[in-house]
Design a protein around this motif. Structure first.
Motif, PDB file in Angstrom:
ATOM      1  N   ASN A   1       0.443  -1.408   0.482  1.00  0.00           N
ATOM      2  CA  ASN A   1       0.102   0.512   0.280  1.00  0.00           C
ATOM      3  C   ASN A   1       0.604   1.384  -0.025  1.00  0.00           C
ATOM      4  OD1 ASN A   1       0.911   0.572   3.052  1.00  0.00           O
ATOM      5  ND2 ASN A   1      -1.068   0.214   3.551  1.00  0.00           N
ATOM      6  N   LYS A   2       2.126   1.007   0.469  1.00  0.00           N
ATOM      7  CA  LYS A   2       3.013   2.456   0.308  1.00  0.00           C
ATOM      8  C   LYS A   2       3.143   2.828  -1.225  1.00  0.00           C
ATOM      9  CE  LYS A   2       7.383   3.973   1.597  1.00  0.00           C
ATOM     10  NZ  LYS A   2       8.868   3.641   2.830  1.00  0.00           N
ATOM     11  N   LEU A   3       2.895   1.248  -1.981  1.00  0.00           N
ATOM     12  CA  LEU A   3       3.162   2.314  -3.454  1.00  0.00           C
ATOM     13  C   LEU A   3       1.313   2.828  -4.134  1.00  0.00           C
ATOM     14  CD1 LEU A   3       5.282  -0.862  -4.618  1.00  0.00           C
ATOM     15  CD2 LEU A   3       5.969   1.481  -3.732  1.00  0.00           C
ATOM     16  N   HIS A   4       0.334   2.826  -3.461  1.00  0.00           N
ATOM     17  CA  HIS A   4      -0.553   2.733  -3.721  1.00  0.00           C
ATOM     18  C   HIS A   4      -1.081   3.969  -3.136  1.00  0.00           C
ATOM     19  CE1 HIS A   4      -0.392  -0.512  -7.150  1.00  0.00           C
ATOM     20  NE2 HIS A   4       0.180  -0.380  -5.985  1.00  0.00           N
ATOM     21  N   ASP A   5      -0.908   4.115  -1.775  1.00  0.00           N
ATOM     22  CA  ASP A   5      -2.280   5.064  -1.227  1.00  0.00           C
ATOM     23  C   ASP A   5      -1.054   5.765  -0.509  1.00  0.00           C
ATOM     24  OD1 ASP A   5      -4.345   3.356  -1.440  1.00  0.00           O
ATOM     25  OD2 ASP A   5      -3.728   1.733   0.617  1.00  0.00           O
ATOM     26  N   GLU A   6      -2.058   7.279  -0.349  1.00  0.00           N
ATOM     27  CA  GLU A   6      -0.919   8.518   0.454  1.00  0.00           C
ATOM     28  C   GLU A   6      -1.263   8.223   1.645  1.00  0.00           C
ATOM     29  OE1 GLU A   6      -2.200  13.004   1.339  1.00  0.00           O
ATOM     30  OE2 GLU A   6      -2.890  12.217  -0.598  1.00  0.00           O
ATOM     31  N   GLY A   7       0.241   8.321   2.200  1.00  0.00           N
ATOM     32  CA  GLY A   7      -0.233   7.137   3.214  1.00  0.00           C
ATOM     33  C   GLY A   7       0.450   5.988   4.100  1.00  0.00           C
ATOM     34  N   GLY A   8       0.459   4.944   2.990  1.00  0.00           N
ATOM     35  CA  GLY A   8       0.809   3.947   2.887  1.00  0.00           C
ATOM     36  C   GLY A   8       2.065   3.627   3.917  1.00  0.00           C
ATOM     37  N   THR A   9       1.849   2.533   4.331  1.00  0.00           N
ATOM     38  CA  THR A   9       3.434   2.189   5.343  1.00  0.00           C
ATOM     39  C   THR A   9       4.133   0.770   4.822  1.00  0.00           C
ATOM     40  OG1 THR A   9       1.959   1.255   7.171  1.00  0.00           O
ATOM     41  CG2 THR A   9       2.640   3.830   7.099  1.00  0.00           C
ATOM     42  N   ARG A  10       2.403  -0.293   4.676  1.00  0.00           N
ATOM     43  CA  ARG A  10       3.416  -1.523   3.999  1.00  0.00           C
ATOM     44  C   ARG A  10       4.473  -1.452   2.672  1.00  0.00           C
ATOM     45  NH1 ARG A  10      -0.445  -5.850   6.187  1.00  0.00           N
ATOM     46  NH2 ARG A  10       1.922  -6.432   6.742  1.00  0.00           N
ATOM     47  N   ASN A  11       5.288  -2.288   2.116  1.00  0.00           N
ATOM     48  CA  ASN A  11       6.093  -2.476   1.269  1.00  0.00           C
ATOM     49  C   ASN A  11       7.011  -4.155   1.579  1.00  0.00           C
ATOM     50  OD1 ASN A  11       7.568  -2.463  -1.518  1.00  0.00           O
ATOM     51  ND2 ASN A  11       8.787  -0.947  -0.907  1.00  0.00           N
ATOM     52  N   GLU A  12       6.364  -4.990   1.720  1.00  0.00           N
ATOM     53  CA  GLU A  12       7.047  -5.897   2.441  1.00  0.00           C
ATOM     54  C   GLU A  12       6.397  -7.960   1.541  1.00  0.00           C
ATOM     55  OE1 GLU A  12       6.177  -5.151   6.486  1.00  0.00           O
ATOM     56  OE2 GLU A  12       5.208  -6.184   6.406  1.00  0.00           O
ATOM     57  N   TYR A  13       6.871  -8.311   1.415  1.00  0.00           N
ATOM     58  CA  TYR A  13       6.435  -9.773   0.695  1.00  0.00           C
ATOM     59  C   TYR A  13       6.474 -10.725   2.467  1.00  0.00           C
ATOM     60  CZ  TYR A  13       7.835  -8.572  -3.372  1.00  0.00           C
ATOM     61  OH  TYR A  13       8.349  -8.046  -4.541  1.00  0.00           O
ATOM     62  N   ARG A  14       5.012 -11.748   2.283  1.00  0.00           N
ATOM     63  CA  ARG A  14       4.241 -12.403   3.281  1.00  0.00           C
ATOM     64  C   ARG A  14       4.253 -13.039   3.310  1.00  0.00           C
ATOM     65  NH1 ARG A  14       5.956 -10.347   9.034  1.00  0.00           N
ATOM     66  NH2 ARG A  14       5.508  -8.864   8.586  1.00  0.00           N
ATOM     67  N   VAL A  15       4.257 -14.755   3.246  1.00  0.00           N
ATOM     68  CA  VAL A  15       3.337 -16.238   3.402  1.00  0.00           C
ATOM     69  C   VAL A  15       2.092 -16.158   4.709  1.00  0.00           C
ATOM     70  CG1 VAL A  15       3.502 -18.707   3.087  1.00  0.00           C
ATOM     71  CG2 VAL A  15       5.338 -17.016   2.078  1.00  0.00           C
ATOM     72  N   THR A  16       1.343 -15.470   4.390  1.00  0.00           N
ATOM     73  CA  THR A  16      -0.118 -16.355   4.849  1.00  0.00           C
ATOM     74  C   THR A  16      -0.667 -17.394   4.866  1.00  0.00           C
ATOM     75  OG1 THR A  16      -1.304 -14.923   3.531  1.00  0.00           O
ATOM     76  CG2 THR A  16      -0.028 -13.245   5.282  1.00  0.00           C
ATOM     77  N   TYR A  17      -1.735 -17.678   5.178  1.00  0.00           N
ATOM     78  CA  TYR A  17      -2.816 -18.583   6.310  1.00  0.00           C
ATOM     79  C   TYR A  17      -1.208 -20.106   6.735  1.00  0.00           C
ATOM     80  CZ  TYR A  17      -6.261 -16.274   4.247  1.00  0.00           C
ATOM     81  OH  TYR A  17      -6.869 -16.230   3.691  1.00  0.00           O
ATOM     82  N   MET A  18      -0.967 -19.760   7.769  1.00  0.00           N
ATOM     83  CA  MET A  18       0.423 -20.724   7.962  1.00  0.00           C
ATOM     84  C   MET A  18       0.165 -21.541   9.752  1.00  0.00           C
ATOM     85  SD  MET A  18       3.838 -19.509   6.678  1.00  0.00           S
ATOM     86  CE  MET A  18       4.743 -21.156   7.291  1.00  0.00           C
ATOM     87  N   THR A  19      -0.356 -20.022  10.302  1.00  0.00           N
ATOM     88  CA  THR A  19      -0.757 -20.082  11.595  1.00  0.00           C
ATOM     89  C   THR A  19      -0.950 -21.711  11.979  1.00  0.00           C
ATOM     90  OG1 THR A  19      -0.995 -17.986  11.930  1.00  0.00           O
ATOM     91  CG2 THR A  19      -1.476 -19.551  14.000  1.00  0.00           C
ATOM     92  N   ALA A  20      -2.153 -22.223  11.523  1.00  0.00           N
ATOM     93  CA  ALA A  20      -2.769 -23.096  12.101  1.00  0.00           C
ATOM     94  C   ALA A  20      -2.024 -24.874  11.568  1.00  0.00           C
ATOM     95  CB  ALA A  20      -3.954 -23.418  11.590  1.00  0.00           C
TER      96      ALA A  20
END
Length: 143
Positions: free
Chosen positions: A71-90
């Motif tokens: 969102n840092k690249l797309h939204d004014e005031g965006g803060t995130r610019n990172e890769y993650r692997v999600t849906y792993m917790t369970a």
């Protein structure tokens, strides 16, 4: 094609033992070999993602989501610019993963199926002679 193996030592946040909310295992943008190994994500789209079909040690299909939070690249005031692997917790809980254990993802470049496992910290200490080609920040590529 050549098989690639990447490993990450799991943090307390990765395995959910801190009680905090984390959006998956971080893959820093500097991990170019690992990012090239995973499916490409279009930075021109806000928060692109794709499913990773991963076979675990018990030959069970696990579906994790590979995301580029940008969102840092797309939204004014965006803060995130990172890769993650999600849906792993369970899955991490089901396999009894703990802080200090090793998460491993492997596969062949260009194929859409990956293999995952958790190596307990005690086993990892015994196998410390495994050659590591590049010591990445938090991740290791193994040969």
């Amino acid at each position: 094609m050549t098989k690639s193996i990447f490993r990450k030592t799991l943090s307390a946040n990765d395995v959910g033992s801190t009680g905090g909310h984390q959006g998956g295992v971080l893959i820093p943008k500097s991990e170019t070999e690992l990012l090239a190994f995973l499916p490409p994500l279009d930075a021109g789209i806000k928060n692109p993602n794709t499913w990773l079909d991963c076979i675990d040690e018990n030959s069970v299909l696990q579906r994790f989501k590979f995301r580029y939070y940008n969102n840092k690249l797309h939204d004014e005031g965006g803060t995130r610019n990172e890769y993650r692997v999600t849906y792993m917790t369970a899955w991490l809980r089901n396999v009894g993963a703990k802080e200090g254990d090793i998460f491993e993802i492997s596969g062949t470049q260009g194929e859409q199926e990956y293999y995952v496992k958790v190596i307990p910290a005690a086993v990892n200490e015994v196998q410390s002679d495994v050659p590591v080609r590049i010591k990445l920040r938090g991740w290791n590529r193994v040969h």
